[in-house]
Design an enzyme around this catalytic site. Structure first.
Site, short mmCIF file in Angstrom:
data_model
loop_
_atom_site.label_atom_id
_atom_site.label_comp_id
_atom_site.label_asym_id
_atom_site.label_seq_id
_atom_site.Cartn_x
_atom_site.Cartn_y
_atom_site.Cartn_z
N LYS A 22 0.83 -1.22 0.00
CA LYS A 22 0.00 0.00 0.00
C LYS A 22 0.86 1.27 0.00
CE LYS A 22 -1.74 1.94 3.94
NZ LYS A 22 -1.63 3.40 4.02
N ASN A 23 1.84 1.31 0.89
CA ASN A 23 2.56 2.58 1.03
C ASN A 23 3.54 2.84 -0.11
OD1 ASN A 23 1.05 3.26 3.20
ND2 ASN A 23 2.57 2.67 4.74
N CYS A 117 -6.09 13.86 11.62
CA CYS A 117 -5.19 12.73 11.80
C CYS A 117 -5.52 11.97 13.06
CB CYS A 117 -3.78 13.26 11.87
SG CYS A 117 -2.69 12.09 12.56
N ARG A 122 0.67 15.29 12.92
CA ARG A 122 1.30 14.94 11.64
C ARG A 122 1.48 16.19 10.79
NH1 ARG A 122 -1.43 9.49 9.45
NH2 ARG A 122 0.46 9.32 8.20
N ASP A 305 3.66 0.74 12.04
CA ASP A 305 2.46 0.16 11.42
C ASP A 305 2.20 -1.28 11.88
OD1 ASP A 305 2.21 2.54 10.13
OD2 ASP A 305 2.94 1.83 8.19
N ARG A 397 -9.00 -0.06 3.59
CA ARG A 397 -8.12 0.89 2.93
C ARG A 397 -6.77 0.25 2.63
NH1 ARG A 397 -6.41 4.56 6.28
NH2 ARG A 397 -5.27 5.24 4.48
N1 EPU Z 1 6.71 14.58 10.65
C1 EPU Z 1 6.95 15.91 10.91
N2 EPU Z 1 6.95 16.79 9.85
C2 EPU Z 1 6.72 16.39 8.59
C3 EPU Z 1 6.47 15.02 8.32
C4 EPU Z 1 6.47 14.14 9.37
O1 EPU Z 1 7.16 16.30 12.05
O2 EPU Z 1 6.74 17.24 7.68
C5 EPU Z 1 6.70 13.61 11.76
C6 EPU Z 1 5.35 12.94 11.96
O3 EPU Z 1 4.51 13.73 12.76
C7 EPU Z 1 5.73 11.65 12.61
C8 EPU Z 1 7.09 11.33 12.00
O4 EPU Z 1 7.58 12.55 11.44
O5 EPU Z 1 5.91 11.84 13.99
C9 EPU Z 1 7.08 10.29 10.90
O6 EPU Z 1 6.11 10.64 9.93
P1 EPU Z 1 6.25 10.17 8.42
O7 EPU Z 1 6.31 11.39 7.57
O8 EPU Z 1 7.36 9.18 8.31
O9 EPU Z 1 4.87 9.42 8.19
P2 EPU Z 1 3.88 9.59 6.99
O10 EPU Z 1 4.63 9.78 5.72
O11 EPU Z 1 2.82 10.55 7.36
C10 EPU Z 1 3.93 7.07 6.37
C11 EPU Z 1 2.92 5.97 6.18
C12 EPU Z 1 2.32 5.58 7.51
C13 EPU Z 1 3.45 5.15 8.43
C14 EPU Z 1 4.53 6.24 8.55
C15 EPU Z 1 5.75 5.81 9.34
C16 EPU Z 1 2.08 6.35 3.97
C17 EPU Z 1 0.96 6.79 3.12
N3 EPU Z 1 1.88 6.43 5.29
O12 EPU Z 1 3.21 8.15 6.95
O13 EPU Z 1 1.49 4.49 7.23
O14 EPU Z 1 2.94 4.89 9.72
O15 EPU Z 1 4.97 6.61 7.22
O16 EPU Z 1 6.33 4.69 8.79
O17 EPU Z 1 3.11 5.90 3.50
C18 EPU Z 1 -0.23 2.96 7.68
O18 EPU Z 1 0.07 2.39 6.62
O19 EPU Z 1 -1.03 2.47 8.52
C19 EPU Z 1 0.36 4.25 7.97
C20 EPU Z 1 -0.13 5.08 8.88
#
Ligand code: EPU
Length: 428
Positions: A22-23, A117, A122, A305, A397
């Site tokens: 998915k991701n 969120c 996030r 996850d 999803r």
């Molecule tokens: N963060 C910031 N600023 C940013 C971006 C992120 O502070 O600009 C923080 C977030 O608040 C969090 C940490 O950095 O504390 C990590 O966030 P990340 O950006 O890595 O997560 P994401 O891209 O929002 C993706 C996956 C999530 C998964 C996380 C961590 C997708 C679509 N989503 O989210 O997947 O938990 O990486 O591996 O790829 C899931 O599949 O159930 C899911 C939630």
């Protein structure tokens, strides 16, 4: 409204095949916009996040044809207007990947701010920082993020924290920029590598994906390509835990065992047998399950996850386990639901203390988000009695055909449609 009804207490036995990740796919589908010709994507999972991503492309002007199960031909060359309206984007947090890809293609993007969120804070400050470093100006107006750049110039981007989403968006925006972009403190998840491999197959020049320094040398044009998405490491991990929780014996096929190492290591500590083969793993249990401590970390650490699923397993283990979520500050919302099934868990901030109770009792519960929903299914499979899980749209999803895959392993799980409106709040 649909719910899952599970009659628990059956050991899972047999084989299950894992679908595409998915991701990875929610990044690769938007990335097709960067190609000057059609792309054929294989191993696309049939999940609602994919339907939403394809719907966004279609509404924007792409031609999409399903060639076979999990195989799509997408021609996004008809997209002219780099805008994703709120109504389309709001259903999926990953719609923010359209920012990077539209900026990379058109030098402009207008996408709605990702919605509410459920896992904790996030912010997207690191995404915006990356776009700014490449020369774009970002503004927020009426809930829409507007980004534009006269030209994108390769640059040095240092992330203040490791983020999957911002690493992906930086790659998408930089791939056609002029010159070299160096992304430091980059995320290393398998789907980062998969996106880089996909972009490179289109003619991009990306090196270092999978390490914490990714170098992107901008190219003028990207061509259409054919590409197969990697298997979903989290779906695989979820079936590994489900097999263990029911003391079953399951061969999990179409996996990359290397991507599962942190999950395999923790399961082994808990007392689960994990046999690795070239592209499959076998899970079985013949002794007691025992406590352990887990901290979620960016890859190659234990994935957030998988935190709800493994915490559920630890309820069935002997002793007191400590689980800390280092990634998100509110990812224990499923704990109240598990308590209704007999779990003894206390949560303080990012830390859960889990007292092993050895069993679950079936109960009506509600899935608060995708992985939490998967955890409740695992609890239901292991429980005595009947568990009814509401709000299963969260689960659909990210898990292809979970009901039939589990049924083929011997689970007694059915989907029931019940009257009533569920208020859909999704954003992962
Ligand atoms: N963060 C910031 N600023 C940013 C971006 C992120 O502070 O600009 C923080 C977030 O608040 C969090 C940490 O950095 O504390 C990590 O966030 P990340 O950006 O890595 O997560 P994401 O891209 O929002 C993706 C996956 C999530 C998964 C996380 C961590 C997708 C679509 N989503 O989210 O997947 O938990 O990486 O591996 O790829 C899931 O599949 O159930 C899911 C939630």
């Amino acid at each position: 409204m649909e719910k899952f009804i599970i009659k628990g207490g059956r050991r899972l036995e047999g084989e299950v095949t894992i679908s595409g990740a998915k991701n990875a796919v929610v990044a690769i589908i938007p990335a097709v916009i960067l190609a000057d010709g059609p792309c054929v994507l294989e191993n696309i999972p049939n999940i609602s996040d994919v339907s939403i991503s394809l719907r966004i492309l279609y509404e924007m002007g792409a031609e999409i044809k399903q060639l076979d199960k999990g195989v799509y031909r997408i021609d996004a060359t008809g997209i002219k207007d780099p805008v994703v309206p709120y109504e389309l984007a709001r259903h999926m947090r990953a719609s923010y990947y359209f920012l990077g890809t539209l900026l990379g293609k058109f030098g402009r993007a207008r996408v709605s701010m990702p919605g509410g969120c459920y896992l904790g804070d996030r912010p997207i400050d690191q995404h915006l920082k990356a776009f700014s470093a490449l020369g774009a100006v970002c503004t927020l107006e009426n809930g829409m993020i507007d980004i534009c750049a006269d030209s994108l110039i390769g640059s040095q981007i240092y992330f203040d924290k490791i983020t999957v989403g911002a690493t992906i968006n930086a790659m998408l925006a930089a791939v056609k920029a002029t010159g070299l972009t160096v992304i430091e403190n980059a995320a290393k998840e398998p789907h980062i590598v998969d996106l880089a491999n996909f972009l490179n197959s289109m003619g991009a020049d990306i090196m270092g994906a999978g390490t914490d320094v990714i170098k992107v040398r901008g190219v003028k044009n990207l061509k259409g390509t054919s590409y197969a998405i990697i298997p979903d490491q989290i779906e695989a991990g979820t079936y590994m835990v489900a097999a263990a929780a029911t003391r079953g014996n399951v061969l999990i096929k179409n996996v990359i065992p290397k991507h599962l190492e942190s999950i395999t290591a923790k399961l082994a500590k808990i007392g689960v047998n994990v046999e690795e083969f070239d592209d499959s793993v076998r899970i079985s249990v013949d002794g007691p399950l025992v406590k352990t401590s887990i901290k979620t970390m960016p890859h190659p650490g234990f994935p957030t996850d998988m935190q709800p699923q493994i915490s559920t397993l630890l309820c069935l283990a002997e002793g007191t386990s400590i689980v800390t979520d280092e990634i998100f500050n509110n990812r224990f919302r499923y704990v109240d639901e598990l308590r209704r099934m007999g779990a003894d868990i206390s949560v303080e901030g990012r830390v859960a203390v889990i007292e092993g109770v050895g069993k679950f009792l079936g109960a009506p519960v509600t899935a608060p988000d995708l992985r939490a929903g998967a955890a409740l299914i695992i609890a239901g499979l292991a429980a005595s009695g009947v568990t009814e899980i509401d709000d299963i749209y969260h689960i659909e999803r990210g898990y292809e055909d979970i009901e039939n895959k589990l049924r083929a392993l011997g689970a007694d799980i059915t989907k029931k449609t019940v009257p009533g409106n569920s208020v859909r709040k999704v954003a992962l």
